[in-house]
Design a protein around this motif. Structure first.
Motif, short mmCIF file in Angstrom:
data_model
loop_
_atom_site.label_atom_id
_atom_site.label_comp_id
_atom_site.label_asym_id
_atom_site.label_seq_id
_atom_site.Cartn_x
_atom_site.Cartn_y
_atom_site.Cartn_z
N LEU A 16 0.59 7.71 3.90
CA LEU A 16 0.26 6.72 4.66
C LEU A 16 0.35 5.36 4.21
N ALA A 17 -0.25 5.39 2.87
CA ALA A 17 0.05 3.95 1.91
C ALA A 17 1.33 3.41 1.81
N VAL A 18 2.42 4.20 1.87
CA VAL A 18 3.84 3.74 1.76
C VAL A 18 4.28 3.72 3.23
N GLY A 19 3.60 3.70 4.30
CA GLY A 19 4.16 3.64 5.47
C GLY A 19 5.09 4.88 6.08
N SER A 20 4.84 5.95 5.35
CA SER A 20 5.91 7.15 5.63
C SER A 20 5.34 7.89 6.98
N THR A 21 6.43 8.32 8.03
CA THR A 21 5.85 8.99 9.08
C THR A 21 6.11 10.46 9.22
N ALA A 22 6.30 10.96 7.92
CA ALA A 22 6.95 12.33 7.66
C ALA A 22 5.48 12.97 7.74
N GLN A 23 5.85 14.14 8.13
CA GLN A 23 4.42 15.21 8.52
C GLN A 23 4.53 16.34 7.39
N ASN A 24 5.79 16.74 6.84
CA ASN A 24 5.50 17.81 6.09
C ASN A 24 5.25 17.36 4.52
N THR A 25 4.31 18.11 3.71
CA THR A 25 3.99 17.54 2.58
C THR A 25 5.00 17.34 1.56
N PHE A 26 5.90 18.07 1.74
CA PHE A 26 7.38 18.09 0.60
C PHE A 26 8.03 16.75 1.20
N GLU A 27 8.33 16.64 2.40
CA GLU A 27 9.06 15.30 2.69
C GLU A 27 8.16 14.23 2.58
N ARG A 28 6.80 14.29 2.64
CA ARG A 28 5.84 13.09 2.47
C ARG A 28 6.11 12.64 0.96
N LEU A 29 6.13 13.79 -0.01
CA LEU A 29 6.36 13.50 -1.31
C LEU A 29 7.74 12.62 -1.68
N GLU A 30 8.70 13.22 -1.15
CA GLU A 30 9.97 12.29 -1.13
C GLU A 30 9.73 10.90 -0.78
N ASP A 31 9.23 10.59 0.28
CA ASP A 31 8.86 9.03 0.69
C ASP A 31 8.01 8.46 -0.54
N ILE A 32 7.12 9.05 -0.90
CA ILE A 32 6.21 8.46 -1.92
C ILE A 32 6.92 8.26 -3.12
N LYS A 33 7.88 9.28 -3.75
CA LYS A 33 8.72 9.15 -4.74
C LYS A 33 9.38 8.11 -4.40
N ASP A 34 10.23 7.68 -3.36
CA ASP A 34 11.18 6.85 -3.38
C ASP A 34 10.66 5.28 -3.13
N ALA A 35 9.33 5.29 -2.58
CA ALA A 35 8.61 4.08 -2.89
C ALA A 35 8.01 3.71 -4.18
N ARG A 36 8.39 4.65 -5.12
CA ARG A 36 7.67 4.51 -6.43
C ARG A 36 6.19 4.05 -6.58
N HIS A 37 5.81 4.73 -5.64
CA HIS A 37 4.22 4.60 -5.27
C HIS A 37 3.26 5.08 -6.65
N LEU A 38 3.87 6.25 -7.11
CA LEU A 38 3.11 6.84 -8.30
C LEU A 38 4.03 6.64 -9.48
N PRO A 39 3.11 6.89 -10.55
CA PRO A 39 3.93 6.89 -11.91
C PRO A 39 4.96 7.77 -11.98
N PRO A 40 6.01 7.60 -12.60
CA PRO A 40 7.14 8.76 -12.86
C PRO A 40 6.67 9.96 -13.04
#
Length: 632
Positions: free
Chosen positions: A527-551
């Motif tokens: 939600l912090a990166v504005g993802s509308t994904a629902q599946n946990t793995f797909e949400r993690l892809e959006d989080i990774k793409d947004a570089r929201h967490l450390p590498p």
């Protein structure tokens, strides 16, 4: 060295990890290795036998099996077997049998130990390869599942057969007969002069849409085709093809490459990869004539689940397939309700929430659902119908194994059966005023999907939630604190913390203390990166793409979720096979040392991620909607 030893050393250097060892180390292996020959079908290693050698496959093929005799993995030239037994009390863990005539180099345990002690590259390889423990465990499981490692393009038997959209049904039928195919693509030329797929026609379409209504021979093919057919990228895997067919209940799937059709696969092409095809189960569910027939299909669903788990399907594959089963039951119940009650008096959308909305459904879950009604809703005129509809569906879901929600999160509850404008206000208020109750509701309703009716209404809801949440740091902070409520069951010395009393003494709840808090934590960052994904793995892809967490953090969370989910699925499959009631309570002593170690690693990843969220609360970084998924 003797000529034979030189030949052995040269061959070993072609493969990992020997290609990274010093020449003298490889020469020592070659000087101490024996050669053994096994005819196809002969046993190499038997379960629980003592083992004091490492085996290197010089030529041929070997199959490994689980303790219960189920197939586990297939090895070929250059691969090792026996290392697990050497590292775990010198007992064979995975029986091995020669699939073909096989030549092995046998390396004594003394040399194996010497290599492990003196060369980290060798020790790392035999223990967990050059990846993390979790990633290696996941890779092994995926590589042992043919559907996960076979590109769907390998199923293409010929170029696709097509007709122009100006063709008649008669002309199309003649071409299908001449080409001996059960489907044909309908194409048109785009502005660039390229052929594009605009539809598909199958044998069934000819029977039900042409012959049955007795249409004229010159009827345009566009009159009976399925327009804008579901397609799949040819570079994806058989697993993806199966899920696509499951989700959309189609039996023919065009494969695309660079927006051009390169082939069409049919249901029959998948059957050899899945002998008890899940597509058949879905078809039976959607054809059930009454609730009793739906309930009786539960054994088919259980059998499909157990088989997928035993074949080492990954958790996303299993969760997605089980979600399709659950949605099919849901949809058929709604159709049966409509037959009994008549059509809805106003437009509506039935929502599914939680794990079913996330494509992460597993056996034993309860039902979480709600109703979105058109803004023309008048309670006095319409609510009697929708109360009956909700009760019919809720009772039907309960009969099919989805227990009533103890918190009343069901469309049978007046609060969760409301017009669209009320739902929009719910979402806005929960975000703007993040009370304890609002956090509880957000954790349930922010995983949502449409299952029946006007499912497209879900898309603006997701967009609203993503936009408003990412612009409200107080809400994200509150939701983050709520996500830290349940912690992983690890003690100070990284040992498991088990229940001390009650029905589940000496066990841990892998959902309540593992997958659920991890999914909640990922939801906050998504939600912090504005993802509308629902599946946990797909949400993690959006989080990774947004570089929201450390590498590396998003990847570690992904691997932790996979490990915990797979262990949980195996537990469920074992309970179903034993005809026991499914639960999430696992006694670590019942797990292999390998699974216990990986589970501890997964819990530690979750623990680290929760600690990170404590000191670095999630802050919104909204840049527009990240994903909008089809609700079909």
């Amino acid at each position: 060295m003797e000529v034979e030893q030189i030949e052995i050393a040269n061959h070993l250097r072609r493969f990992e990890p020997f290609d990274a060892l010093p020449e003298e180390a490889v020469a020592r292996v070659a000087a101490n290795a024996d050669v053994a020959y096994y005819k196809a079908g002969s046993d190499i290693l038997l379960l629980n036998d003592e083992i004091h050698d490492l085996y290197f496959i010089r030529s041929g093929a070997v199959e490994l099996f689980r303790r219960d005799g189920e197939f586990f993995n297939r090895l070929g030239e250059g691969e090792l077997l026996g290392q697990t037994g050497l590292m775990m009390r010198n007992r064979v863990r995975f029986p091995a049998r020669a699939l073909e005539d096989t030549l092995l180099y046998i390396i004594p345990e003394t040399i194996f130990d010497e290599l492990c002690d003196q060369h980290d590259v060798f020790a790392d390889f035999v223990e967990f390869g050059d990846h993390s423990r979790l990633q290696q465990a996941i890779s092994r499981a995926q590589q042992s599942n043919e559907m996960m490692r076979t590109k769907v393009s390998r199923l293409i038997g010929r170029e696709p057969v097509s007709v122009d959209q100006t063709a008649s049904v008669h002309q199309t039928a003649i071409k299908m007969t001449e080409e001996r195919v059960s489907s044909v693509l309908v194409t048109d030329m785009n502005e660039d002069g390229e052929s594009t797929v605009v539809g598909i026609v199958t044998d069934q379409d000819l029977r039900t849409r042409f012959i049955s209504p007795a249409l004229e021979f010159d009827t345009p093919i566009t009159a009976i085709m399925s327009a804008n057919p579901v397609t799949l990228d040819a570079n994806l895997y058989v697993f993806d093809a199966m899920l696509t067919m499951l989700r959309h209940n189609v039996h023919h799937l065009p494969l695309m490459r660079s927006q051009q059709a390169v082939g069409v696969i049919a249901l029959s092409d998948l059957i050899r990869y899945e002998s008890q095809n899940s597509l058949f189960v879905v078809a039976k569910l959607l054809r059930a004539q009454n609730q009793e027939e739906l309930v009786n299909l539960g054994k088919d669903i259980d059998a499909s689940f157990v088989r997928m788990v035993n074949e080492d399907a990954n958790s996303h594959m299993v969760g997605s397939a089980m979600t399709v089963f659950g949605r099919s039951i849901f949809q058929r119940l709604l159709e049966l309700a409509e037959e009994q009650l008549g059509p809805p008096p106003i437009p509506c959308c039935f929502l599914t929430l939680g794990s079913m909305a996330r494509d992460e459904l597993l056996p034993g879950g309860d039902q979480d659902n709600a109703l979105v009604l058109d803004d023309s809703f008048d309670a006095a005129k319409h609510d009697g119908y929708f109360q009956k509809l909700a009760a019919f569906v809720s009772d039907g879901l309960a009969a099919n194994g989805f227990a009533y929600c103890k918190g009343g999160v069901m469309a049978t509850t007046d609060k969760w059966r409301q017009p669209r404008h009320v739902w929009k206000k719910y979402f806005a208020d929960w975000i703007a005023y993040p009370s304890k109750e609002a956090m509880l509701n957000s954790s349930m309703f922010f995983d949502l999907d449409g299952v029946w009716g006007h499912t497209e209404w879900v898309i603006p809801f997701r967009q609203q939630i993503a936009r408003q949440a990412a612009n409200h740091n107080l809400f994200l902070s509150s939701l983050g604190r709520a996500a830290l409520y349940r912690t992983p069951p690890l003690g100070f010395f990284k040992d498991f913390v088990l229940e001390q009393d009650g029905e589940h003494k000496n066990s841990l709840n892998l959902k309540r203390r593992g997958t659920a808090p991890l999914a909640a934590l990922v939801r906050v960052h998504a939600l912090a990166v504005g993802s509308t994904a629902q599946n946990t793995f797909e949400r993690l892809e959006d989080i990774k793409d947004a570089r929201h967490l450390p590498p590396g953090r998003a990847e570690a969370l992904r691997d932790a979720m996979e490990i915990m989910s797979v262990v949980r699925q195996r537990h469920h499959a074992d309970q179903i096979s034993r005809k026991q009631k499914v639960d999430n309570n696992i006694n670590p002593e019942d797990l292999s040392q390998f699974d216990r170690r990986n589970l501890k690693e997964a819990f530690q990843v979750l623990n680290d991620a929760q600690n990170y969220l404590k000191v670095r609360p999630a802050k919104g970084r909204y840049r527009g909607t990240k994903r909008v998924f089809s609700t079909s």
